[in-house]
Write a protein that holds these residues in place. Structure first.
Motif, short mmCIF file in Angstrom:
data_model
loop_
_atom_site.label_atom_id
_atom_site.label_comp_id
_atom_site.label_asym_id
_atom_site.label_seq_id
_atom_site.Cartn_x
_atom_site.Cartn_y
_atom_site.Cartn_z
N VAL A 294 1.49 -13.42 -6.91
CA VAL A 294 2.19 -12.01 -6.25
C VAL A 294 2.03 -11.53 -5.07
CG1 VAL A 294 3.08 -11.88 -8.98
CG2 VAL A 294 1.05 -10.93 -8.78
N ALA A 295 0.64 -11.55 -4.56
CA ALA A 295 -0.11 -10.99 -3.83
C ALA A 295 0.22 -10.81 -2.49
CB ALA A 295 -1.64 -10.55 -4.08
N ALA A 296 0.31 -10.18 -1.51
CA ALA A 296 0.73 -10.29 -0.19
C ALA A 296 -0.74 -11.20 0.65
CB ALA A 296 1.73 -9.79 0.67
N THR A 297 -1.76 -11.39 0.27
CA THR A 297 -2.38 -11.54 0.68
C THR A 297 -3.63 -12.59 0.05
OG1 THR A 297 -3.74 -9.88 0.20
CG2 THR A 297 -2.40 -9.78 2.73
N GLU A 298 -4.14 -13.03 0.42
CA GLU A 298 -5.13 -14.35 -0.41
C GLU A 298 -6.27 -13.25 -1.45
OE1 GLU A 298 -7.40 -17.78 0.24
OE2 GLU A 298 -4.81 -18.38 1.54
N SER A 299 -6.03 -13.05 -2.77
CA SER A 299 -7.30 -12.49 -2.97
C SER A 299 -7.83 -12.80 -4.36
CB SER A 299 -6.88 -10.28 -2.95
OG SER A 299 -5.55 -10.84 -4.42
N ASP A 300 -8.30 -12.07 -5.36
CA ASP A 300 -8.26 -12.74 -6.48
C ASP A 300 -7.41 -12.32 -7.51
OD1 ASP A 300 -8.96 -10.34 -7.87
OD2 ASP A 300 -10.90 -10.79 -6.87
N ASP A 301 -7.79 -12.61 -8.99
CA ASP A 301 -7.04 -12.47 -10.07
C ASP A 301 -6.44 -10.81 -10.58
OD1 ASP A 301 -5.58 -14.88 -9.78
OD2 ASP A 301 -7.08 -15.56 -11.51
N GLU A 302 -7.95 -10.28 -10.94
CA GLU A 302 -7.42 -9.00 -10.76
C GLU A 302 -7.19 -8.06 -9.70
OE1 GLU A 302 -10.75 -5.42 -10.84
OE2 GLU A 302 -11.13 -6.72 -12.62
N CYS A 303 -7.15 -8.10 -8.63
CA CYS A 303 -6.57 -7.80 -7.21
C CYS A 303 -5.36 -8.08 -7.27
CB CYS A 303 -7.27 -7.91 -6.18
SG CYS A 303 -8.98 -7.32 -6.27
N SER A 304 -4.99 -9.15 -7.32
CA SER A 304 -3.61 -9.33 -7.61
C SER A 304 -2.43 -9.01 -9.00
CB SER A 304 -2.93 -11.12 -7.90
OG SER A 304 -4.10 -11.47 -6.38
N VAL A 305 -3.31 -8.93 -10.16
CA VAL A 305 -2.60 -8.04 -11.20
C VAL A 305 -2.34 -6.73 -10.88
CG1 VAL A 305 -2.30 -8.09 -13.38
CG2 VAL A 305 -2.91 -10.30 -13.01
N ASN A 306 -3.36 -5.96 -9.97
CA ASN A 306 -3.13 -5.19 -9.75
C ASN A 306 -2.28 -4.24 -9.06
OD1 ASN A 306 -5.07 -3.37 -11.87
ND2 ASN A 306 -7.03 -3.67 -9.90
N GLU A 307 -2.30 -5.37 -7.79
CA GLU A 307 -1.30 -4.95 -7.04
C GLU A 307 0.30 -5.20 -7.46
OE1 GLU A 307 0.37 -7.47 -2.82
OE2 GLU A 307 -2.08 -7.34 -3.64
N TYR A 308 -0.02 -6.34 -8.44
CA TYR A 308 1.54 -6.09 -8.81
C TYR A 308 1.76 -5.01 -9.56
CZ TYR A 308 5.72 -8.46 -11.35
OH TYR A 308 6.88 -8.51 -12.02
N LEU A 309 0.87 -4.75 -10.47
CA LEU A 309 1.19 -3.47 -11.07
C LEU A 309 1.44 -1.96 -10.75
CD1 LEU A 309 -1.02 -4.00 -13.88
CD2 LEU A 309 1.42 -4.00 -14.55
N ALA A 310 0.48 -1.76 -9.69
CA ALA A 310 1.32 -0.09 -8.56
C ALA A 310 2.54 -0.61 -8.08
CB ALA A 310 0.18 -0.65 -7.32
N ASP A 311 2.62 -2.03 -7.62
CA ASP A 311 4.02 -1.97 -6.93
C ASP A 311 5.06 -1.66 -8.57
OD1 ASP A 311 3.44 -2.60 -4.71
OD2 ASP A 311 3.87 -4.70 -4.61
N LEU A 312 5.34 -2.03 -9.67
CA LEU A 312 6.14 -1.70 -10.47
C LEU A 312 6.10 0.18 -10.66
CD1 LEU A 312 5.24 -4.76 -13.46
CD2 LEU A 312 7.66 -4.14 -11.78
N SER A 313 5.17 0.26 -10.60
CA SER A 313 5.06 1.69 -11.22
C SER A 313 5.96 2.56 -10.73
CB SER A 313 3.41 2.36 -11.44
OG SER A 313 2.38 2.33 -9.98
N THR A 314 6.38 2.68 -9.42
CA THR A 314 7.50 3.06 -8.44
C THR A 314 8.33 2.00 -8.26
OG1 THR A 314 6.04 1.79 -6.18
CG2 THR A 314 5.06 4.47 -6.88
#
Length: 473
Positions: free
Chosen positions: A90-110
């Motif tokens: 789900v992340a736009a760039t390569e990152s670990d699972d935690e960062c990817s999930v956090n990025e997805y949740l941050a997008d959901l928050s707005t």
């Protein structure tokens, strides 16, 4: 869309009506990490057979009558419309699972929230990251209710036939209940009761007046973590601070009768001081107050209850949004302050809050304003309280044993919510000996949430080292 109300429709509670206001529209996100890859068909089958689909809130539409009053209307559930499957990272760039999930949740928050043409919940399956995200509208219930619903869908890993449950805190026995006490002990006991009543009345008066002023015009001084009106629309970042419960329990022993909550607020105070030392101006005044907003569970039995208990209409632990709001100040101190002093200050403040009726007052006054003046006025007052304070914080107790969804063990449980006018919101959930705190920030105000998370983690480690050093002396 307005629709005629039917006899079977159930009106929303005052708290539910508040959370569907545009300025306070809140969606709770619970991220659940899984040990093994996700089987989509198995998840859909489990949802269809779960108790969730038998709960009236989870199988009802939100409808409004011509007068604008909100109601719940029972409807048929199409499970496929509530399951969102993402089979790629789900992340736009390569990152670990935690960062990817956090990025997805941050997008959901707005994001735009949950569609009202179906019941207000969704489950997102992030297959590449072995993560399930439960999205529940806050109008369905508070953190205690939703945690109980989630646990009702799980089983313990060590005993799959047993539902996970979080024990309630028992009532303390009255120390004067025994017989054979001398008359002077009874006099002392009743003097303590009288003094406790006077303290309750005094602290309640102070905190209630402060609460009212915060809803009108009194606000925190401007700092680099302050938000304000309109900030709920700004883009977000999300980071995770990780704590071991054993560390928090060790630290709390340094102060008599301290709790994990006391340690949490001490860590927040110390961590924010560290962060302001890095980003704030050098002229910050020692003792500067930053006020947090916290929700307090008002059920008769604190802690999470099992679902059957929450579903009883006459239960003091009933389902829904049953919480009060309290204001929790933390204070900036320059580098070099005794780490345990943050804990002592936090405990003294929280003890005074516990002695007051601030949480009950906020719950009752909110109900009164909603009933007499309507949801628009109640929403505006709550919005102003958030705008006039610095951060939101919550702490939900999860199971301390490893649990499973189906046959898939859960590796972590984390929670956050959609954006508020605060630039900083923190939600901690404990699970299986660990406590993870999600730190959601407005990235144009707090661009480095990972550093802030490190500030909190280092604050707890410094307190632990101070306790260890004290024990060796």
């Amino acid at each position: 869309m307005a629709t005629l109300a039917s006899e079977s429709d159930e009106p929303l509670t005052p708290a539910g009506r508040l959370f569907v206001r545009p300025e306070m529209n809140q969606v709770i996100h619970c991220a659940v990490g899984l040990k093994n890859p996700i089987d989509i068909d198995s998840v859909i089958a489990q949802v269809r057979s779960s108790v969730m689909l038998h709960h009236p809130r989870f199988c009802s539409l939100l409808v409004r009558d011509p007068d604008g009053r909100e109601h719940w209307r029972r409807t048929h559930i199409d499970v496929d419309r509530h399951i969102v499957v993402l089979d790629r990272p789900v992340a736009a760039t390569e990152s670990d699972d935690e960062c990817s999930v956090n990025e997805y949740l941050a997008d959901l928050s707005t994001s735009s929230g949950l569609s009202e043409d179906k019941p207000l919940w969704e489950i997102h399956l992030l297959l590449a990251h072995k993560c399930m995200i439960f999205r529940f509208h806050h109008a369905l219930g508070d953190g205690v209710s939703l945690m109980s619903m989630l646990l009702a869908c799980c089983r313990r890993e060590d005993d799959p036939d047993v539902l996970p449950r979080i024990g309630s805190v028992g009532n303390r026995r009255n120390g004067m209940a025994g017989k054979g006490r001398g008359w002077w002990e009874w006099v002392y006991y009743y003097l303590r009761v009288l003094w406790g009543f006077l303290e309750m009345a005094w602290f309640s008066l102070i905190f209630v007046v402060e609460f009212i002023l915060r809803s009108l015009w009194v606000r925190d001084r401007e700092t680099v973590i302050a938000g304000g009106a309109g900030v709920e629309l700004w883009p977000r970042k999300l980071a995770t601070a990780r704590f071991w419960l054993e560390d928090m329990k060790l630290v709390k022993k340094a102060v008599p009768n301290a709790t994990v909550n006391d340690v949490l607020f001490g860590v927040v105070s110390s961590g924010l001081s560290r962060y302001l030392d890095r980003r704030g101006p050098n002229v910050l005044q020692d003792g500067l107050q930053m006020t947090g907003v916290s929700m307090v569970n008002l059920r008769e039995q604190p802690g999470s209850q099992d679902l059957s208990e929450l579903m009883k209409d006459n239960s003091g632990s009933r389902w829904g949004n049953k919480f009060g709001m309290i204001l929790l100040p933390v204070y900036y101190h320059k580098s070099g302050t005794d780490p345990l002093q943050y804990l002592k200050t936090a405990k003294a403040m929280i003890d005074r809050k516990k002695q007051s009726l601030e949480a009950y007052f906020s719950y009752k006054i909110g109900y009164l304003v909603m009933t007499c003046l309507g949801s628009k006025v109640a929403g505006l007052l709550n919005y102003r309280i958030v705008c006039n304070t610095s951060f939101t914080i919550s702490n939900v107790v999860g199971p301390q044993q490893t649990i499973m969804i189906g046959d898939n063990p859960i590796t972590y449980m984390r929670a956050n919510s959609s954006s508020l006018p605060h630039a900083l919101t923190m939600h901690m959930v404990s699970y299986a000996g660990r406590a993870d705190m999600q730190i959601l920030v407005a990235k144009d105000i707090i661009p480095d949430p990972d550093f802030l998370a490190n500030c909190f983690e280092n604050a707890l480690l410094e307190m632990k080292q101070a306790v260890s050093a004290t024990c060796k002396i």
